[in-house]
Design an enzyme around this catalytic site. Structure first.
Site, mmCIF file in Angstrom:
data_model
loop_
_atom_site.group_PDB
_atom_site.id
_atom_site.type_symbol
_atom_site.label_atom_id
_atom_site.label_comp_id
_atom_site.label_asym_id
_atom_site.label_seq_id
_atom_site.Cartn_x
_atom_site.Cartn_y
_atom_site.Cartn_z
ATOM 1 N N ASP A 191 -15.144 -3.500 -9.450
ATOM 2 C CA ASP A 191 -14.179 -2.577 -8.852
ATOM 3 C C ASP A 191 -13.054 -2.387 -9.858
ATOM 4 O O ASP A 191 -12.937 -3.129 -10.834
ATOM 5 C CB ASP A 191 -13.630 -3.171 -7.537
ATOM 6 C CG ASP A 191 -12.595 -2.267 -6.867
ATOM 7 O OD1 ASP A 191 -12.785 -1.040 -6.878
ATOM 8 O OD2 ASP A 191 -11.583 -2.779 -6.350
ATOM 9 N N SER A 192 -12.187 -1.423 -9.565
ATOM 10 C CA SER A 192 -10.993 -1.249 -10.394
ATOM 11 C C SER A 192 -10.092 -2.481 -10.281
ATOM 12 O O SER A 192 -9.243 -2.696 -11.140
ATOM 13 C CB SER A 192 -10.220 -0.014 -9.939
ATOM 14 O OG SER A 192 -9.763 -0.199 -8.612
ATOM 15 N N TYR B 245 -7.839 3.399 -10.398
ATOM 16 C CA TYR B 245 -8.703 4.453 -10.939
ATOM 17 C C TYR B 245 -8.469 5.795 -10.233
ATOM 18 O O TYR B 245 -8.855 6.831 -10.744
ATOM 19 C CB TYR B 245 -10.174 4.097 -10.701
ATOM 20 C CG TYR B 245 -10.806 3.042 -11.584
ATOM 21 C CD1 TYR B 245 -10.111 2.401 -12.606
ATOM 22 C CD2 TYR B 245 -12.154 2.704 -11.389
ATOM 23 C CE1 TYR B 245 -10.743 1.439 -13.390
ATOM 24 C CE2 TYR B 245 -12.786 1.759 -12.178
ATOM 25 C CZ TYR B 245 -12.078 1.119 -13.174
ATOM 26 O OH TYR B 245 -12.706 0.178 -13.947
ATOM 27 N N GLY B 246 -7.884 5.700 -9.029
ATOM 28 C CA GLY B 246 -7.883 6.837 -8.102
ATOM 29 C C GLY B 246 -7.214 8.117 -8.559
ATOM 30 O O GLY B 246 -7.403 9.164 -7.948
ATOM 31 N N CYS C 162 -16.726 0.108 -5.472
ATOM 32 C CA CYS C 162 -15.563 0.990 -5.601
ATOM 33 C C CYS C 162 -16.050 2.398 -5.278
ATOM 34 O O CYS C 162 -16.989 2.888 -5.916
ATOM 35 C CB CYS C 162 -15.054 0.922 -7.047
ATOM 36 S SG CYS C 162 -13.757 2.105 -7.441
ATOM 37 N N ASN C 163 -15.435 3.022 -4.282
ATOM 38 C CA ASN C 163 -15.853 4.384 -3.911
ATOM 39 C C ASN C 163 -15.560 5.374 -5.028
ATOM 40 O O ASN C 163 -16.358 6.269 -5.304
ATOM 41 C CB ASN C 163 -15.113 4.829 -2.647
ATOM 42 C CG ASN C 163 -15.566 4.076 -1.415
ATOM 43 O OD1 ASN C 163 -16.391 4.550 -0.646
ATOM 44 N ND2 ASN C 163 -15.045 2.882 -1.210
ATOM 45 N N THR C 164 -14.398 5.206 -5.658
ATOM 46 C CA THR C 164 -13.987 6.139 -6.710
ATOM 47 C C THR C 164 -14.992 6.107 -7.868
ATOM 48 O O THR C 164 -15.455 7.151 -8.334
ATOM 49 C CB THR C 164 -12.577 5.744 -7.215
ATOM 50 O OG1 THR C 164 -11.728 5.611 -6.073
ATOM 51 C CG2 THR C 164 -12.014 6.767 -8.159
ATOM 52 N N GLU D 86 -3.003 -4.418 -4.999
ATOM 53 C CA GLU D 86 -3.015 -4.933 -6.383
ATOM 54 C C GLU D 86 -1.783 -5.817 -6.641
ATOM 55 O O GLU D 86 -1.823 -6.718 -7.477
ATOM 56 C CB GLU D 86 -3.054 -3.781 -7.392
ATOM 57 C CG GLU D 86 -4.427 -3.126 -7.518
ATOM 58 C CD GLU D 86 -5.513 -4.096 -7.983
ATOM 59 O OE1 GLU D 86 -5.361 -4.724 -9.047
ATOM 60 O OE2 GLU D 86 -6.524 -4.221 -7.256
ATOM 61 N N CYS E 288 -12.269 3.364 0.556
ATOM 62 C CA CYS E 288 -11.817 2.699 -0.670
ATOM 63 C C CYS E 288 -11.924 1.212 -0.367
ATOM 64 O O CYS E 288 -11.468 0.755 0.693
ATOM 65 C CB CYS E 288 -10.376 3.075 -0.987
ATOM 66 S SG CYS E 288 -9.630 2.058 -2.293
ATOM 67 N N THR E 289 -12.496 0.458 -1.286
ATOM 68 C CA THR E 289 -12.776 -0.948 -0.983
ATOM 69 C C THR E 289 -11.517 -1.810 -0.914
ATOM 70 O O THR E 289 -11.572 -2.948 -0.451
ATOM 71 C CB THR E 289 -13.765 -1.539 -2.009
ATOM 72 O OG1 THR E 289 -13.249 -1.294 -3.328
ATOM 73 C CG2 THR E 289 -15.136 -0.913 -1.861
ATOM 74 N N HIS E 290 -10.389 -1.269 -1.348
ATOM 75 C CA HIS E 290 -9.128 -2.010 -1.170
ATOM 76 C C HIS E 290 -8.680 -1.991 0.304
ATOM 77 O O HIS E 290 -7.943 -2.875 0.736
ATOM 78 C CB HIS E 290 -8.005 -1.394 -2.003
ATOM 79 C CG HIS E 290 -8.033 -1.751 -3.470
ATOM 80 N ND1 HIS E 290 -8.967 -1.263 -4.334
ATOM 81 C CD2 HIS E 290 -7.212 -2.553 -4.207
ATOM 82 C CE1 HIS E 290 -8.721 -1.741 -5.556
ATOM 83 N NE2 HIS E 290 -7.664 -2.523 -5.509
HETATM 84 N N1 DGL Z 1 -11.218 0.273 -4.741
HETATM 85 C C1 DGL Z 1 -11.393 1.582 -5.232
HETATM 86 C C2 DGL Z 1 -12.201 2.485 -4.350
HETATM 87 O O1 DGL Z 1 -12.994 2.003 -3.576
HETATM 88 C C3 DGL Z 1 -10.399 2.258 -6.095
HETATM 89 C C4 DGL Z 1 -8.941 2.059 -5.941
HETATM 90 C C5 DGL Z 1 -8.234 2.617 -7.155
HETATM 91 O O2 DGL Z 1 -8.412 2.027 -8.226
HETATM 92 O O3 DGL Z 1 -7.547 3.639 -7.074
HETATM 93 O O4 DGL Z 1 -12.115 3.684 -4.437
#
Ligand code: DGL
Length: 263
Positions: free
Chosen positions: A8-9, A40-41, A71-73, A150, A182-184
């Site tokens: 993931d990011s 990453y978003g 990570c979805n992104t 984060e 988003c996995t966060h």
């Molecule tokens: N956890 C990430 C996701 O699922 C990205 C969050 C990020 O880095 O902006 O999209």
């Protein structure tokens, strides 16, 4: 013996790692958090896809049997390109989230919260409507959520303010299902739950993703049977912070984190 490669990011992918341990307690995990380059978003597709390849190449050197882009992104930016480039299956988290939402919705009104990149791509919306064009999908980008997680801020006034602000967008839309795209975001689920109607089903795509991974492994005849599974963590950020925040998210102690900067 089975080894998962996850990345993931940053810390978000740990919500998928904990689901791997819940569903496959005998599986080993190699986890890379690109905390040093998170979030990453707001980045461009080419940059995110390049990061994803660098990390998958790194994980490929760790003898993994299956990879999950946790990570979805990064899934939106790279999965279609990279899925056939490796000798092991590479799964993303977007399609399982889509399938989870389609199974959950009764009134065909679905909300999606995710990064700016994922919301702009409309990946969940097009995935859902390809299966059922009658489903209405409402998206909301929540970039502050990733920054809070984060920084290790998983509850408290700042989280309340961010959650109430972003989720206000769904008022009056009548959604009965909300995808944590988003996995966060599952890290903040207790707060998120308080700002949606109590009858809304919250979909954490990790559950279906890992269930699908399990099926793939079974089809290949691979068994996650390690009685003392090995979990290795790598970060491009601060290993001390990773240990601290990661331990809270996983619910079990991380004893060692190796700093690995790629690219
Ligand atoms: N956890 C990430 C996701 O699922 C990205 C969050 C990020 O880095 O902006 O999209």
């Amino acid at each position: 013996m089975v080894t998962f490669g996850l990345f993931d990011s940053g810390f978000g992918g740990l919500t998928v790692a904990r689901e791997v341990r819940r569903q496959l307690p005998g599986a080993n995990i190699e986890f890379y958090g690109d905390n040093g380059r998170a979030p990453y978003g707001h980045l461009q597709k080419e940059i995110i896809a390049n990061y994803a390849r660098q990390i998958l190449n790194f994980l490929a050197g760790k003898n993994i049997d299956i990879a999950i882009i946790a990570c979805n992104t990064a899934t939106v930016a790279s999965w279609e390109e990279v899925m056939d480039e490796y000798p092991f299956p590479v799964l993303g988290v977007v399609n399982p989230g889509v399938r989870g939402a389609l199974a959950a919705t009764r009134n065909k009104k679905v909300g999606v919260i995710a990064t700016e990149f994922t919301i702009k791509s409309e990946a969940h919306k097009s995935g859902i409507q390809a299966m059922d064009p009658e489903v209405e999908v409402f998206g909301q980008a929540c970039p502050k959520f990733t920054l809070l997680v984060e920084a290790g801020k998983t509850s408290g006034p700042e989280v309340e303010e961010a959650v109430s602000g972003y989720l206000a967008t769904f008022k009056g839309k009548g959604i009965d299902t909300l995808i944590l795209g988003c996995t966060h975001y599952p890290v903040l689920v207790d707060t998120i739950r308080r700002y949606v109607d109590p009858d809304v089903t919250i979909v954490d795509p990790a559950v279906k993703t890992v269930a699908e991974a399990k099926e793939i492994l079974e089809q290949k005849g691979l068994v996650a049977d390690n009685s003392f599974p090995v979990y290795n963590f790598y970060t491009s950020g601060d290993p001390e912070l990773f240990m601290k925040v990661g331990t809270t998210i996983l619910g079990w102690p991380i004893e060692e984190v190796e700093k690995v900067v790629l690219g």
